[in-house]
Design a protein around this motif. Structure first.
Motif, PDB file in Angstrom:
ATOM      1  N   LYS A   1       0.879  -1.228  -0.220  1.00 37.40           N
ATOM      2  CA  LYS A   1      -0.012   0.399   0.319  1.00 37.40           C
ATOM      3  C   LYS A   1       0.716   1.164  -0.214  1.00 37.40           C
ATOM      4  CE  LYS A   1      -1.233  -0.231   5.299  1.00 37.40           C
ATOM      5  NZ  LYS A   1      -1.796  -0.558   6.125  1.00 37.40           N
ATOM      6  N   ASN A   2       2.283   1.098   0.166  1.00 33.75           N
ATOM      7  CA  ASN A   2       2.914   2.539   0.141  1.00 33.75           C
ATOM      8  C   ASN A   2       4.216   2.603  -0.876  1.00 33.75           C
ATOM      9  OD1 ASN A   2       4.436   0.867   0.872  1.00 33.75           O
ATOM     10  ND2 ASN A   2       5.982   1.753   2.047  1.00 33.75           N
ATOM     11  N   PHE A   3       3.382   1.390  -2.169  1.00 37.70           N
ATOM     12  CA  PHE A   3       4.010   1.768  -3.466  1.00 37.70           C
ATOM     13  C   PHE A   3       3.389   3.024  -3.814  1.00 37.70           C
ATOM     14  CE2 PHE A   3       4.737   1.357  -8.200  1.00 37.70           C
ATOM     15  CZ  PHE A   3       5.689   1.276  -8.628  1.00 37.70           C
ATOM     16  N   LYS A   4       4.320   4.243  -4.943  1.00 32.70           N
ATOM     17  CA  LYS A   4       3.569   5.170  -5.459  1.00 32.70           C
ATOM     18  C   LYS A   4       4.004   4.730  -6.868  1.00 32.70           C
ATOM     19  CE  LYS A   4       2.323   7.661  -1.702  1.00 32.70           C
ATOM     20  NZ  LYS A   4       1.216   8.529  -1.733  1.00 32.70           N
ATOM     21  N   GLN A   5       5.023   4.577  -7.027  1.00 32.70           N
ATOM     22  CA  GLN A   5       5.382   4.428  -9.068  1.00 32.70           C
ATOM     23  C   GLN A   5       6.735   3.944  -9.296  1.00 32.70           C
ATOM     24  OE1 GLN A   5       6.438   8.132 -11.212  1.00 32.70           O
ATOM     25  NE2 GLN A   5       6.456   9.355  -9.616  1.00 32.70           N
ATOM     26  N   HIS A   6       7.113   3.592 -10.361  1.00 35.21           N
ATOM     27  CA  HIS A   6       8.295   3.247 -10.680  1.00 35.21           C
ATOM     28  C   HIS A   6       9.763   4.199 -10.716  1.00 35.21           C
ATOM     29  CE1 HIS A   6       7.859  -1.365 -11.149  1.00 35.21           C
ATOM     30  NE2 HIS A   6       6.091  -0.788 -12.219  1.00 35.21           N
ATOM     31  N   GLY A   7       9.101   4.991 -10.739  1.00 37.63           N
ATOM     32  CA  GLY A   7      10.156   5.882 -10.903  1.00 37.63           C
ATOM     33  C   GLY A   7      11.214   6.621 -12.286  1.00 37.63           C
ATOM     34  N   VAL A   8      10.792   5.812 -13.163  1.00 36.26           N
ATOM     35  CA  VAL A   8      11.577   6.676 -14.731  1.00 36.26           C
ATOM     36  C   VAL A   8      10.913   7.668 -14.891  1.00 36.26           C
ATOM     37  CG1 VAL A   8      12.126   4.814 -16.857  1.00 36.26           C
ATOM     38  CG2 VAL A   8      11.783   3.375 -14.736  1.00 36.26           C
ATOM     39  N   ASN A   9       9.558   7.436 -15.026  1.00 37.90           N
ATOM     40  CA  ASN A   9       8.846   8.826 -15.185  1.00 37.90           C
ATOM     41  C   ASN A   9       8.452   9.642 -14.356  1.00 37.90           C
ATOM     42  OD1 ASN A   9       9.529   7.936 -17.796  1.00 37.90           O
ATOM     43  ND2 ASN A   9       7.686   7.245 -18.087  1.00 37.90           N
ATOM     44  N   LEU A  10       9.232  10.094 -14.498  1.00 40.51           N
ATOM     45  CA  LEU A  10       8.581  11.660 -13.054  1.00 40.51           C
ATOM     46  C   LEU A  10       7.759  13.196 -13.943  1.00 40.51           C
ATOM     47  CD1 LEU A  10      11.975  11.084 -10.900  1.00 40.51           C
ATOM     48  CD2 LEU A  10       9.516   9.969 -10.883  1.00 40.51           C
ATOM     49  N   THR A  11       6.800  13.569 -13.083  1.00 46.76           N
ATOM     50  CA  THR A  11       6.914  14.783 -13.239  1.00 46.76           C
ATOM     51  C   THR A  11       7.570  15.685 -12.603  1.00 46.76           C
ATOM     52  OG1 THR A  11       5.030  14.226 -13.798  1.00 46.76           O
ATOM     53  CG2 THR A  11       4.686  15.865 -13.058  1.00 46.76           C
ATOM     54  N   VAL A  12       7.777  16.733 -12.667  1.00 44.84           N
ATOM     55  CA  VAL A  12       8.819  18.149 -11.951  1.00 44.84           C
ATOM     56  C   VAL A  12       8.489  19.343 -12.105  1.00 44.84           C
ATOM     57  CG1 VAL A  12      10.687  16.041 -11.737  1.00 44.84           C
ATOM     58  CG2 VAL A  12      10.435  18.117 -13.942  1.00 44.84           C
ATOM     59  N   ASP A  13       8.174  20.377 -11.471  1.00 46.56           N
ATOM     60  CA  ASP A  13       8.594  21.561 -12.867  1.00 46.56           C
ATOM     61  C   ASP A  13      10.145  21.599 -12.894  1.00 46.56           C
ATOM     62  OD1 ASP A  13       6.125  22.017 -11.376  1.00 46.56           O
ATOM     63  OD2 ASP A  13       7.173  22.809  -8.771  1.00 46.56           O
ATOM     64  N   ALA A  14      10.099  22.512 -13.990  1.00 48.67           N
ATOM     65  CA  ALA A  14      11.395  22.390 -15.136  1.00 48.67           C
ATOM     66  C   ALA A  14      11.889  23.779 -14.653  1.00 48.67           C
ATOM     67  CB  ALA A  14      10.796  23.080 -16.453  1.00 48.67           C
TER      68      ALA A  14
ATOM     69  N   VAL B   1      12.400  11.516 -18.204  1.00 55.04           N
ATOM     70  CA  VAL B   1      12.472  10.546 -18.069  1.00 55.04           C
ATOM     71  C   VAL B   1      14.224   9.946 -17.128  1.00 55.04           C
ATOM     72  CG1 VAL B   1      12.506   8.054 -19.462  1.00 55.04           C
ATOM     73  CG2 VAL B   1      11.111  10.077 -20.552  1.00 55.04           C
ATOM     74  N   THR B   2      14.182   8.933 -16.701  1.00 51.12           N
ATOM     75  CA  THR B   2      15.566   9.068 -15.761  1.00 51.12           C
ATOM     76  C   THR B   2      16.001   8.403 -16.223  1.00 51.12           C
ATOM     77  OG1 THR B   2      14.451   8.232 -13.840  1.00 51.12           O
ATOM     78  CG2 THR B   2      14.328  10.198 -13.938  1.00 51.12           C
ATOM     79  N   GLU B   3      15.700   7.062 -16.917  1.00 52.35           N
ATOM     80  CA  GLU B   3      16.582   5.853 -17.331  1.00 52.35           C
ATOM     81  C   GLU B   3      15.874   5.705 -18.851  1.00 52.35           C
ATOM     82  OE1 GLU B   3      15.408   2.112 -14.305  1.00 52.35           O
ATOM     83  OE2 GLU B   3      15.656   3.277 -12.880  1.00 52.35           O
ATOM     84  N   GLY B   4      17.651   4.780 -19.785  1.00 53.21           N
ATOM     85  CA  GLY B   4      17.223   4.594 -20.832  1.00 53.21           C
ATOM     86  C   GLY B   4      18.126   4.682 -21.446  1.00 53.21           C
ATOM     87  N   VAL B   5      18.234   4.890 -22.987  1.00 54.37           N
ATOM     88  CA  VAL B   5      19.326   5.323 -24.229  1.00 54.37           C
ATOM     89  C   VAL B   5      18.636   5.598 -24.104  1.00 54.37           C
ATOM     90  CG1 VAL B   5      19.829   4.400 -25.912  1.00 54.37           C
ATOM     91  CG2 VAL B   5      19.888   2.623 -23.438  1.00 54.37           C
TER      92      VAL B   5
ATOM     93  N   ASN C   1      21.377   7.167 -16.242  1.00 53.39           N
ATOM     94  CA  ASN C   1      21.852   5.738 -14.650  1.00 53.39           C
ATOM     95  C   ASN C   1      20.499   6.208 -14.294  1.00 53.39           C
ATOM     96  OD1 ASN C   1      24.333   5.044 -15.269  1.00 53.39           O
ATOM     97  ND2 ASN C   1      25.620   7.030 -14.217  1.00 53.39           N
ATOM     98  N   GLY C   2      19.968   6.849 -13.918  1.00 54.24           N
ATOM     99  CA  GLY C   2      18.377   7.750 -13.384  1.00 54.24           C
ATOM    100  C   GLY C   2      19.138   8.066 -12.353  1.00 54.24           C
ATOM    101  N   PHE C   3      19.988   8.713 -11.865  1.00 54.89           N
ATOM    102  CA  PHE C   3      20.507   9.094 -10.841  1.00 54.89           C
ATOM    103  C   PHE C   3      21.964   9.557 -10.225  1.00 54.89           C
ATOM    104  CE2 PHE C   3      21.336   4.955  -9.475  1.00 54.89           C
ATOM    105  CZ  PHE C   3      23.384   5.344  -8.981  1.00 54.89           C
ATOM    106  N   ILE C   4      22.417  11.012  -9.829  1.00 52.79           N
ATOM    107  CA  ILE C   4      23.385  11.132 -10.016  1.00 52.79           C
ATOM    108  C   ILE C   4      24.359  11.320  -9.134  1.00 52.79           C
ATOM    109  CG2 ILE C   4      25.193  13.249  -9.853  1.00 52.79           C
ATOM    110  CD1 ILE C   4      23.161  14.902 -11.969  1.00 52.79           C
TER     111      ILE C   4
END
Length: 111
Positions: free
Chosen positions: A2-15, A48-52, A107-110
């Motif tokens: 019940k605490n899962f939010k999302q996979h975290g690959v595609n994130l909505t942020v303020d530019a 999109v935080t991961e991929g080629v 990498n998905g993160f720095i």
């Protein structure tokens, strides 16, 4: 779970600045992704935080497969220069001089 939010690959942020579709977006100092659409500063954008991704690089930068790829937040360009820039992934393909793109595996993160 019940605490899962999302996979975290595609994130909505303020530019944090105006960005075009396919451009790099550094949020704060550690969250990096490629914009799925264009957005003005302060508007929401999906990154999109991961991929080629095939990304623009300086003509003179050279990448071998597996070379580190950095983000220059001052010039908003992917680069081979480590000093003062954020490590965002590795080159998935070689990119010689002169060429204006390199395929980068994010990498998905720095670190």
């Amino acid at each position: 779970m019940k605490n899962f939010k999302q996979h975290g690959v595609n994130l909505t942020v303020d530019a944090p600045y105006s960005v075009v579709s396919g451009g790099g977006v550094l949020v704060g100092t550690k969250l990096f992704g490629v914009a799925s659409d264009g957005a003005a500063e302060g508007e929401t954008v999906v990154i999109v935080t991961e991929g080629v991704f095939a990304v623009v690089k300086p003509l003179t930068d050279v990448f071998a497969i597996g070379s580190p790829v950095y983000w220059n937040n001052a010039t908003k360009v992917f680069t081979a220069t480590a000093t003062g820039n954020a490590y965002v992934g590795v080159a998935y393909t070689a990119a010689p001089n002169p060429s204006d793109t390199v395929e980068v595996r994010l990498n998905g993160f720095i670190a």
